[in-house]
Design a protein around this motif. Structure first.
Motif, mmCIF file in Angstrom:
data_model
loop_
_atom_site.group_PDB
_atom_site.id
_atom_site.type_symbol
_atom_site.label_atom_id
_atom_site.label_comp_id
_atom_site.label_asym_id
_atom_site.label_seq_id
_atom_site.Cartn_x
_atom_site.Cartn_y
_atom_site.Cartn_z
ATOM 1 N N THR A 41 1.159 6.537 -2.505
ATOM 2 C CA THR A 41 0.372 7.082 -3.615
ATOM 3 C C THR A 41 -1.054 6.541 -3.640
ATOM 4 O O THR A 41 -1.912 7.089 -4.325
ATOM 5 N N LYS A 42 -1.309 5.483 -2.861
ATOM 6 C CA LYS A 42 -2.639 4.868 -2.907
ATOM 7 C C LYS A 42 -3.740 5.849 -2.532
ATOM 8 O O LYS A 42 -4.850 5.769 -3.045
ATOM 9 N N TRP A 43 -3.425 6.774 -1.607
ATOM 10 C CA TRP A 43 -4.490 7.662 -1.121
ATOM 11 C C TRP A 43 -4.473 9.032 -1.782
ATOM 12 O O TRP A 43 -5.203 9.919 -1.355
ATOM 13 N N LEU A 44 -3.643 9.195 -2.806
ATOM 14 C CA LEU A 44 -3.616 10.501 -3.479
ATOM 15 C C LEU A 44 -4.972 10.859 -4.069
ATOM 16 O O LEU A 44 -5.346 12.024 -4.137
ATOM 17 N N SER A 45 -5.727 9.849 -4.479
ATOM 18 C CA SER A 45 -7.035 10.152 -5.073
ATOM 19 C C SER A 45 -8.026 10.646 -4.025
ATOM 20 O O SER A 45 -9.105 11.123 -4.379
ATOM 21 N N ARG A 97 -9.473 14.537 -3.874
ATOM 22 C CA ARG A 97 -10.208 14.194 -5.096
ATOM 23 C C ARG A 97 -10.343 15.334 -6.076
ATOM 24 O O ARG A 97 -10.382 15.101 -7.276
ATOM 25 N N ARG A 145 -3.804 13.306 -11.230
ATOM 26 C CA ARG A 145 -3.701 11.972 -11.824
ATOM 27 C C ARG A 145 -2.788 11.949 -13.048
ATOM 28 O O ARG A 145 -2.367 10.876 -13.484
ATOM 29 N N SER A 146 -2.522 13.112 -13.613
ATOM 30 C CA SER A 146 -1.640 13.157 -14.788
ATOM 31 C C SER A 146 -0.184 13.375 -14.417
ATOM 32 O O SER A 146 0.688 13.326 -15.273
ATOM 33 N N TRP A 168 -6.920 15.508 -7.650
ATOM 34 C CA TRP A 168 -6.707 14.319 -8.475
ATOM 35 C C TRP A 168 -7.396 14.484 -9.825
ATOM 36 O O TRP A 168 -6.831 14.232 -10.875
ATOM 37 N N ARG A 169 -8.630 14.970 -9.779
ATOM 38 C CA ARG A 169 -9.415 15.129 -11.005
ATOM 39 C C ARG A 169 -8.864 16.266 -11.869
ATOM 40 O O ARG A 169 -8.858 16.194 -13.083
ATOM 41 N N GLU A 224 0.853 -1.177 0.000
ATOM 42 C CA GLU A 224 0.000 0.000 0.000
ATOM 43 C C GLU A 224 0.892 1.231 0.000
ATOM 44 O O GLU A 224 1.107 1.869 1.028
ATOM 45 N N PRO A 225 1.411 1.573 -1.164
ATOM 46 C CA PRO A 225 2.314 2.718 -1.230
ATOM 47 C C PRO A 225 1.573 4.016 -0.910
ATOM 48 O O PRO A 225 0.353 4.087 -1.002
#
Lengths: 297, 162
Positions: free
Chosen positions: B72-76, B79, B87-88, B82-83, B69-70
């Motif tokens: 980066t898993k919770w970067l989204s 939100r 995410r890019s 991220w949107r 569970e790096p």
């Protein structure tokens, strides 16, 4: 579709009947739709129930569920299991982009008369042998559960040449969800131009409360104008009203949906036409179902 | 000046001799009286007021957490960020990503190459076992000034020239 495939799918035809005929709703509920990181998994519940998204009726069937990777090639369903009220499975999102997960069912339902007796094609099949009623189920069905096993449904291949009053309806349905790891992509939306399909304009993994989303529906690849679409929010048990909306696509096949609150929504489009491909079928019934996640702004 | 300078308020005092076009964002991560506290993930970005590509100034997350569970898993969970472009972004990104911060005040420089115009500054925080909050405030280049305050996960966010 080959008759043998029809036979295999006939048992599933019950679930493919549009919701207008059966209040029971078939749904796939992903644990999430937007994923970050390098080791993403989605776990999905598959079930049939009235209230969304509560597990209180029947599990969904796993045998027809497929996975499309972001490049459109088949992916793998893992850890599938079926319980009393739900089936569950995982998909490892090991490639970035938008994945499609779901099933496509098609079949033929209807009836005919032979020697004055009406018999049904498709659907749930007949009652167990010896229980009376219609059906042509042979011996050897069932095995260990006496009296509990229904006969397989009749298929169009079972209709005798001297049958009368043959009424046949083609059914086809899709139940699909979309999940995205990293940046969204659109390859999995490429239509097959067969039946009722979902061609989103707004990406289904970019839905935000308060922002309108536009989705195009296609029938055989052409805009599906004026078809009815139900949009129902999850969490029914915690409200008095169902909160569903009955919407209609425009002349260009485009549905515009606004999302009052964040959450999971069940979307179901149904329509019928007469462009059948099965001999003697007079009607084609089509359904498209998806579950959409709407996030807060 | 491409890189983002992250400094403590104390060190900031030594930076006031920056070029005239410079602007500073000061972000307050509040101290919260909760039983289980984890430092929030925070993203800071600017968007043109009329819409357009977002430019990430900073993202603070568990950069070094690896394994199954790096971090980066919770970067989204950030939100909006991220949107809007998180995410890019290929992470870790030089001058942008950094470790999560303890409660306190943090300043970072606006990019010196930000063209004059109207922007929106966004600061989003998401905390494990906690809430998520997005604070936005208008950013006018070169007249850089203003402030806004979060209600729960973020304290004051202040924009100042220099």
């Amino acid at each position: 579709m080959r008759p043998i495939a029809r036979r295999l799918l006939a048992a599933a035809a019950l679930l493919s009947i549009p919701a207008g005929l059966s209040a029971h709703r078939m749904w796939l509920l992903p644990s999430g739709t937007v994923f970050s990181g390098t080791n993403s998994w989605v776990t999905v519940d598959a079930a049939v129930s009235n209230d969304l998204f509560f597990l209180d009726h029947q599990p969904g069937r796993l045998d027809g569920i497929k996975v499309w990777q972001p490049d459109g090639t088949p992916g793998e369903l893992k850890n599938g299991a079926t319980g009393r009220y739900r089936s569950v499975f995982d998909v490892q999102l090991d490639k970035p982009g938008t994945w499609k997960i779901g099933s496509q069912l098609s079949g033929v339902v209807g009836s005919f008369k032979i020697d004055g007796v009406e018999k049904r094609v498709g659907g749930r099949g007949g009652p167990p042998p010896g229980a009376g009623g219609p059906g042509m189920g042979g011996p050897g069905m069932g095995g260990g559960q006496p009296g509990a096993v229904r006969q397989p449904p009749l298929t169009i291949a079972d209709i005798p040449a001297n049958a009368t009053e043959v009424k046949l309806t083609e059914t086809s349905s899709r139940n699909e969800i979309f999940v995205t790891a990293g940046e969204p992509t659109t390859t999995v939306f490429k239509p097959t131009n067969q039946g009722l399909e979902f061609a989103p304009i707004t990406h289904p993994d970019e839905l935000v409360a308060g922002e309108a989303a536009k989705f195009r529906f296609l029938i055989d690849g052409k805009p599906a104008a004026g078809i009815k679409v139900s949009v129902i929010p999850g969490g029914k048990r915690y409200r008095n009203e169902e909160g569903g909306r009955e919407l209609t696509t425009g002349a260009d096949g485009v549905l515009t949906v606004t999302w009052p609150t964040a959450g999971m929504y069940w979307l179901n489009a149904t329509t019928t036409d007469t462009r059948t491909s099965t001999p003697r079928a007079t009607e084609r019934r089509m359904a498209y179902t998806t579950t959409l996640e709407v996030l807060t702004p | 000046m491409r890189s983002i300078l992250l400094t403590s308020p104390v060190l900031l005092a030594g930076l006031v001799t920056a070029p005239a076009m410079a602007g500073t964002v000061t972000i307050t991560i509040p101290r919260l009286g909760v039983a289980e506290y984890h430092r929030p993930y925070v993203a800071v970005w600017v968007e043109p007021a009329g819409g357009g590509a977002a430019r990430t100034l900073a993202v603070w997350y568990a950069v070094k957490k690896g394994g199954n569970e790096p971090g980066t898993k919770w970067l989204s969970d950030l939100r909006a960020w991220w949107r809007k472009g998180g995410r890019s972004l290929s992470l870790p990104a030089n001058g942008v990503s950094g470790a999560t911060r303890a409660p306190g005040q943090y300043s970072l420089q606006l990019p010196a190459d930000l063209k004059p115009g109207a922007y929106v500054l966004n600061v989003e925080a998401a905390r494990e076992t906690g809430g998520r909050e997005l604070v936005t405030l208008p950013l006018n280049v070169p007249k850089i000034a203003g402030s806004a305050t979060g209600k729960a996960e973020l304290g004051a966010v202040t924009l100042s020239a220099r």
